[in-house]
Design an enzyme around this catalytic site. Structure first.
Site, PDB file in Angstrom:
ATOM      1  N   GLU A 110       0.858  -1.193   0.000  1.00 47.00           N
ATOM      2  CA  GLU A 110       0.000   0.000   0.000  1.00 47.00           C
ATOM      3  C   GLU A 110       0.887   1.234   0.000  1.00 47.00           C
ATOM      4  O   GLU A 110       1.961   1.230   0.600  1.00 47.00           O
ATOM      5  CB  GLU A 110      -0.887   0.072   1.257  1.00 47.00           C
ATOM      6  CG  GLU A 110      -2.051  -0.887   1.262  1.00 47.00           C
ATOM      7  CD  GLU A 110      -1.681  -2.208   1.887  1.00 47.00           C
ATOM      8  OE1 GLU A 110      -0.676  -2.252   2.631  1.00 47.00           O
ATOM      9  OE2 GLU A 110      -2.365  -3.216   1.626  1.00 47.00           O
ATOM     10  N   ASN A 132       2.382  10.052  -2.301  1.00 51.81           N
ATOM     11  CA  ASN A 132       3.795   9.655  -2.305  1.00 51.81           C
ATOM     12  C   ASN A 132       4.245   9.317  -3.732  1.00 51.81           C
ATOM     13  O   ASN A 132       4.427   8.163  -4.112  1.00 51.81           O
ATOM     14  CB  ASN A 132       4.003   8.461  -1.368  1.00 51.81           C
ATOM     15  CG  ASN A 132       5.475   8.227  -1.059  1.00 51.81           C
ATOM     16  OD1 ASN A 132       6.350   8.729  -1.753  1.00 51.81           O
ATOM     17  ND2 ASN A 132       5.735   7.466  -0.015  1.00 51.81           N
ATOM     18  N   TYR A 159       7.603   1.913  -7.513  1.00 49.45           N
ATOM     19  CA  TYR A 159       6.880   0.635  -7.553  1.00 49.45           C
ATOM     20  C   TYR A 159       6.416   0.306  -8.972  1.00 49.45           C
ATOM     21  O   TYR A 159       6.510  -0.835  -9.415  1.00 49.45           O
ATOM     22  CB  TYR A 159       5.696   0.673  -6.582  1.00 49.45           C
ATOM     23  CG  TYR A 159       6.117   0.833  -5.137  1.00 49.45           C
ATOM     24  CD1 TYR A 159       7.215   0.155  -4.633  1.00 49.45           C
ATOM     25  CD2 TYR A 159       5.415   1.675  -4.271  1.00 49.45           C
ATOM     26  CE1 TYR A 159       7.613   0.308  -3.310  1.00 49.45           C
ATOM     27  CE2 TYR A 159       5.799   1.831  -2.950  1.00 49.45           C
ATOM     28  CZ  TYR A 159       6.901   1.148  -2.475  1.00 49.45           C
ATOM     29  OH  TYR A 159       7.297   1.301  -1.171  1.00 49.45           O
TER      30      TYR A 159
HETATM   31  C1  LIG Z   1      10.726   5.573  -1.693  1.00 40.94           C
HETATM   32  C2  LIG Z   1      12.225   5.440  -1.466  1.00 40.94           C
HETATM   33  C3  LIG Z   1      12.506   4.166  -0.666  1.00 40.94           C
HETATM   34  C4  LIG Z   1      12.893   5.324  -2.842  1.00 40.94           C
HETATM   35  O1  LIG Z   1      14.276   5.155  -2.657  1.00 40.94           O
HETATM   36  P1  LIG Z   1      15.333   6.016  -3.491  1.00 40.94           P
HETATM   37  O2  LIG Z   1      16.667   5.444  -3.264  1.00 40.94           O
HETATM   38  O3  LIG Z   1      15.124   7.450  -3.197  1.00 40.94           O
HETATM   39  O4  LIG Z   1      14.862   5.732  -4.985  1.00 40.94           O
HETATM   40  P2  LIG Z   1      15.802   5.297  -6.189  1.00 40.94           P
HETATM   41  O5  LIG Z   1      16.945   6.236  -6.311  1.00 40.94           O
HETATM   42  O6  LIG Z   1      16.111   3.841  -6.059  1.00 40.94           O
HETATM   43  O7  LIG Z   1      14.856   5.572  -7.422  1.00 40.94           O
HETATM   44  C5  LIG Z   1      14.078   4.554  -7.996  1.00 40.94           C
HETATM   45  C6  LIG Z   1      12.900   5.187  -8.699  1.00 40.94           C
HETATM   46  O8  LIG Z   1      12.062   5.817  -7.745  1.00 40.94           O
HETATM   47  C7  LIG Z   1      11.490   6.993  -8.308  1.00 40.94           C
HETATM   48  N1  LIG Z   1      11.956   8.175  -7.581  1.00 40.94           N
HETATM   49  C8  LIG Z   1      12.937   8.238  -6.650  1.00 40.94           C
HETATM   50  N2  LIG Z   1      13.038   9.491  -6.182  1.00 40.94           N
HETATM   51  C9  LIG Z   1      12.126  10.231  -6.838  1.00 40.94           C
HETATM   52  C10 LIG Z   1      11.718  11.590  -6.782  1.00 40.94           C
HETATM   53  N3  LIG Z   1      12.303  12.464  -5.958  1.00 40.94           N
HETATM   54  N4  LIG Z   1      10.706  11.995  -7.576  1.00 40.94           N
HETATM   55  C11 LIG Z   1      10.095  11.123  -8.414  1.00 40.94           C
HETATM   56  N5  LIG Z   1      10.442   9.817  -8.516  1.00 40.94           N
HETATM   57  C12 LIG Z   1      11.427   9.389  -7.730  1.00 40.94           C
HETATM   58  C13 LIG Z   1      11.944   7.034  -9.751  1.00 40.94           C
HETATM   59  O9  LIG Z   1      11.004   6.316 -10.505  1.00 40.94           O
HETATM   60  C14 LIG Z   1      13.242   6.275  -9.680  1.00 40.94           C
HETATM   61  O10 LIG Z   1      13.592   5.724 -10.897  1.00 40.94           O
HETATM   62  P3  LIG Z   1      14.678   6.468 -11.843  1.00 40.94           P
HETATM   63  O11 LIG Z   1      15.936   6.520 -11.014  1.00 40.94           O
HETATM   64  O12 LIG Z   1      14.781   5.589 -13.019  1.00 40.94           O
HETATM   65  O13 LIG Z   1      14.110   7.834 -12.114  1.00 40.94           O
HETATM   66  C15 LIG Z   1      12.826   6.671  -0.726  1.00 40.94           C
HETATM   67  O14 LIG Z   1      12.596   7.820  -1.499  1.00 40.94           O
HETATM   68  C16 LIG Z   1      12.262   6.866   0.665  1.00 40.94           C
HETATM   69  O15 LIG Z   1      12.779   6.344   1.627  1.00 40.94           O
HETATM   70  N6  LIG Z   1      11.184   7.657   0.789  1.00 40.94           N
HETATM   71  C17 LIG Z   1      10.589   7.944   2.080  1.00 40.94           C
HETATM   72  C18 LIG Z   1       9.877   6.722   2.666  1.00 40.94           C
HETATM   73  C19 LIG Z   1       8.764   6.257   1.759  1.00 40.94           C
HETATM   74  O16 LIG Z   1       7.977   7.029   1.271  1.00 40.94           O
HETATM   75  N7  LIG Z   1       8.710   4.911   1.572  1.00 40.94           N
HETATM   76  C20 LIG Z   1       7.690   4.280   0.773  1.00 40.94           C
HETATM   77  C21 LIG Z   1       6.469   4.034   1.615  1.00 40.94           C
HETATM   78  S1  LIG Z   1       5.228   3.150   0.692  1.00 40.94           S
END
Ligand SMILES: CC(C)(COP(=O)(O)OP(=O)(O)OC[C@H]1O[C@@H](n2cnc3c(N)ncnc32)[C@H](O)[C@@H]1OP(=O)(O)O)[C@@H](O)C(=O)NCCC(=O)NCCS
Length: 160
Positions: free
Chosen positions: A111, A116, A123
């Site tokens: 979920e 977000n 995902y």
């Molecule tokens: C969600 C989370 C785990 C993603 O990890 P991350 O290391 O930042 O993401 P990645 O660098 O691996 O990016 C993977 C993809 O995520 C998306 N993404 C990551 N950051 C993004 C941003 N600021 N805006 C839009 N898309 C983004 C993109 O699709 C990206 O793919 P791309 O690199 O080809 O553009 C991290 O941002 C986080 O901890 N967020 C806060 C907690 C949270 O919201 N968790 C999910 C709860 S359901």
């Protein structure tokens, strides 16, 4: 400590009880309605797939996934703000999805808040697709927020 050591590549390993204060700190810094330390402790006691991303001996990210009756459920995925956008979230997710596959799960659910956008984008890119909404699933500062429910089939012949 040298710059080379400071920049050591993070590695994924199983979560331990002793990680809980550090990951709870990341949790509180990230979410408006964070999990408590007790919830993380319960996830360890329940034997969920609990991982930590560690850099220089310090947790910088974590993921929690339950598995039962052929279904996995991603319950938490989080990275310290300073490392976001560098592919570590994707790496943790790949690790968890692979763990679900190897554990025999046919599909994996999660979920996410509609607000977000970065997590939703991650995902979708990782092969999850939207199957519905749970109304008023999350706490919000005013009222409640729906959850978007996503699933990924782990084996081609399994149905959602
Ligand atoms: C969600 C989370 C785990 C993603 O990890 P991350 O290391 O930042 O993401 P990645 O660098 O691996 O990016 C993977 C993809 O995520 C998306 N993404 C990551 N950051 C993004 C941003 N600021 N805006 C839009 N898309 C983004 C993109 O699709 C990206 O793919 P791309 O690199 O080809 O553009 C991290 O941002 C986080 O901890 N967020 C806060 C907690 C949270 O919201 N968790 C999910 C709860 S359901």
């Amino acid at each position: 400590m040298s710059a080379a050591v400071e920049n050591m590549t993070p590695r994924i390993r199983p979560m331990r009880q002793t990680d809980i204060p550090a990951i709870s700190g990341i949790e509180r810094a990230t979410y408006d309605f964070p999990w408590t330390e007790t919830i993380f402790r319960d996830c360890l006691l329940a034997g969920y797939t609990n991982i930590v991303l560690e850099q220089n001996g310090v947790p910088v990210g974590y993921g929690v996934m339950s598995m039962a009756a052929g279904e996995a459920h991603l319950l938490n995925l989080c990275l310290v703000q300073a490392l976001r956008g560098g592919g570590h979230g994707r790496n943790m997710l790949v690790h968890l999805v692979e763990g679900a596959r190897q554990g025999g799960a046919e599909r994996i659910y999660l979920e996410v808040r509609p607000s977000n956008k970065s997590a939703l984008s991650l995902y979708r890119k990782m092969g999850f697709h939207v199957i519905g909404r749970r109304k008023d699933y999350y706490r919000a500062h005013i009222g409640r927020e729906d959850a978007i429910v996503l699933v990924q089939q782990l084996f081609p012949d399994s149905e959602s």
